[in-house]
Design a protein around this motif. Structure first.
Motif, PDB file in Angstrom:
ATOM      1  N   LYS A 132      43.481  49.028  47.420  1.00  0.00           N
ATOM      2  CA  LYS A 132      43.405  47.755  46.381  1.00  0.00           C
ATOM      3  C   LYS A 132      42.153  48.155  45.319  1.00  0.00           C
ATOM      4  O   LYS A 132      42.383  47.759  44.023  1.00  0.00           O
ATOM      5  N   GLU A 135      43.644  50.549  42.796  1.00  0.00           N
ATOM      6  CA  GLU A 135      44.659  49.873  41.804  1.00  0.00           C
ATOM      7  C   GLU A 135      43.850  48.924  40.726  1.00  0.00           C
ATOM      8  O   GLU A 135      44.230  49.050  39.502  1.00  0.00           O
ATOM      9  N   LYS A 136      42.713  48.534  41.163  1.00  0.00           N
ATOM     10  CA  LYS A 136      41.826  48.199  40.076  1.00  0.00           C
ATOM     11  C   LYS A 136      40.519  48.886  39.482  1.00  0.00           C
ATOM     12  O   LYS A 136      40.050  48.468  38.480  1.00  0.00           O
TER      13      LYS A 136
END
Length: 453
Positions: A132, A135-136
């Protein structure tokens, strides 16, 4: 461009792994470096790598990502995974990344991530959080004021040798002849160093580092990968042979007759001779043989079953203080060795047994060849549906478990079918009390798996 779909494909149950450069490349490595640095919140991260052709480039990129987050890097160079684990655990670093695809073919590469005390980070312990973060991630702007981390290089092989040699009674070792196949992988330098320190004759084949693995696949679990070793053992009239995988954490034994030895028999022998009467927990994975489970109990210890994979085995070993652990794929763990994979502990103990008892390896193993075992690989197409189908067919068996794939137990035979987390295959293990029953059940289950319905 990193897409969600691409990340989903490479983030697996206990590591990050894929084909280079289409699935894993320098761009992804850089971002994973940043993601791991943020997740660990570390001051310094240990980085090791195997000798695959893509490892150096991935190393450079992952280091850049870590350093851009203000974290220092300890570069331990081309090494085996057990050395990486030991360094991270013994010297109390905040975490580390091993760049390797272990036993996979040459086109693969990946990242094994650990936290403090070298505890593996898998999907249940942080890998999805790292995903995550990746991804960011946004590009670092010119206003980014974090001071870049430094990089330090260290030769850790002498430290590893000192650590593992405490597990061998060198004075008891006779001048045995041993053939060792390191598959042109990272274990080569370790064997060369041990050759100077052990009172045995080592015939080292496929010793040169070559990340294209030109002689055979770096996975000794596949029968074809040990053919040259088996022939060499016979030709050299060696006492036994051993084969390592690409990153040196898997070890397979060949007896003096050139026959492959199932890792379950090696584990049972080690438990019988070196852990008898301890009254302690010993771990094994779901596809393990009945004989290993029986030997753990007979030796006065407590059997602890885990899912397949170093993430799960190490977690059980640490949490339940299991003194020894064995995977059916040829991985061995030792609590006394910082709970990390310890192939050389097992190698040394086999040397000791042959030297002290004066028996060939085939004779030492013979009492444990009580059952008949076979296995097979299948393409992972519609794997979940196939598991569900077999679970329904065998639902009335005395014992059915979905703990790790599908395990079905009858009084005189059992099988385990599971989806691999490292390769696009399903793995089947069948064990029976007679050869005839084994062949019958192998044929039966294969036909069910391969059915088009």
């Amino acid at each position: 461009m990193i897409t969600m779909e691409k990340l989903d494909k490479i983030f697996r149950a206990y590591d990050i792994r894929g084909i280079y450069p289409t699935e894993i490349n320098e761009d992804i490595a850089y971002k994973i470096g940043r993601g791991v640095a943020r997740f660990l919140g570390a001051k310094k991260i240990v980085i090791g790598r195997d000798n695959r052709l893509s490892s150096d480039g991935l190393f450079q990129s992952i280091c850049e990502g870590i350093r851009d987050e203000g974290i220092d890097v300890l570069d331990i160079g081309v090494t085996i995974t057990p050395i990486f684990y030991l360094v991270a655990a013994k010297y109390e670093y905040d975490g580390g990344i091993m760049i390797s695809a272990s036993h996979n073919p040459k086109e693969y590469n990946g990242f094994k991530i650990v936290g403090r005390k070298s505890m593996p980070i898998g999907e249940e312990t942080g890998l999805m959080k790292i995903k995550k973060i990746v991804e960011k991630l946004k590009p670092i702007s010119a206003k980014h004021k974090i001071k870049r981390g430094k990089i330090e290089t260290k030769d850790v092989l002498p430290h590893y040798l000192k650590n593992i040699l405490r597990f061998i009674d060198i004075e008891s070792i006779k001048p045995l002849r041993v053939v060792v196949d390191t598959a042109n992988g990272a274990a080569g330098p370790v064997i060369r160093a041990l050759d100077k320190r052990l009172p045995i004759s080592i015939i080292h084949i496929f010793a040169d580092l070559d990340g294209s693995f030109p002689n055979h696949q770096p996975n000794p679990l596949y029968p074809g990968a040990t053919l040259a070793l088996q022939e060499k053992v016979i030709k050299q009239k060696a006492d036994f042979g051993v084969a390592f995988d690409g990153d040196g954490d898997r070890i397979i034994f060949i007896d003096e007759k050139g026959e492959r030895i199932n890792p379950n028999y090696i584990a049972a022998l080690i438990v019988n001779r070196f852990f008898r009467g301890r009254g302690q927990r010993i771990s094994f994975d779901t596809p393990s043989s009945w004989i290993l489970r029986e030997e753990i109990r007979k030796s006065g210890n407590i059997p602890i079953c885990t899912k397949v994979g170093h993430v799960y085995l190490k977690e059980k070993i640490v949490r339940q203080q299991a003194i020894f652990g064995a995977e059916s794929s040829g991985h061995y763990y030792l609590l006394e060795d910082y709970s990390v994979e310890s192939p050389f502990f097992v190698f040394f103990k086999i040397l000791e047994l042959i030297s002290k008892e004066g028996k060939p390896l085939s004779e030492l193993i013979k009492p444990f060849k009580k059952y008949y075992i076979d296995g097979a690989l299948f393409k992972a197409e519609n794997a979940e549906k196939k598991l569900e189908k077999l679970a329904k067919i065998y639902k009335n068996a005395p014992r059915v478990s979905l703990y790790d794939g599908l395990s079905v137990d009858y009084r005189n035979w059992h099988f385990v079918l599971r989806i691999s987390h490292t390769e696009p295959v399903m793995r089947l293990m069948v064990e029976a009390k007679t050869q005839k029953l084994l062949e019958e059940k192998m044929k039966q289950i294969k036909s069910l798996i391969e059915e088009k319905k």
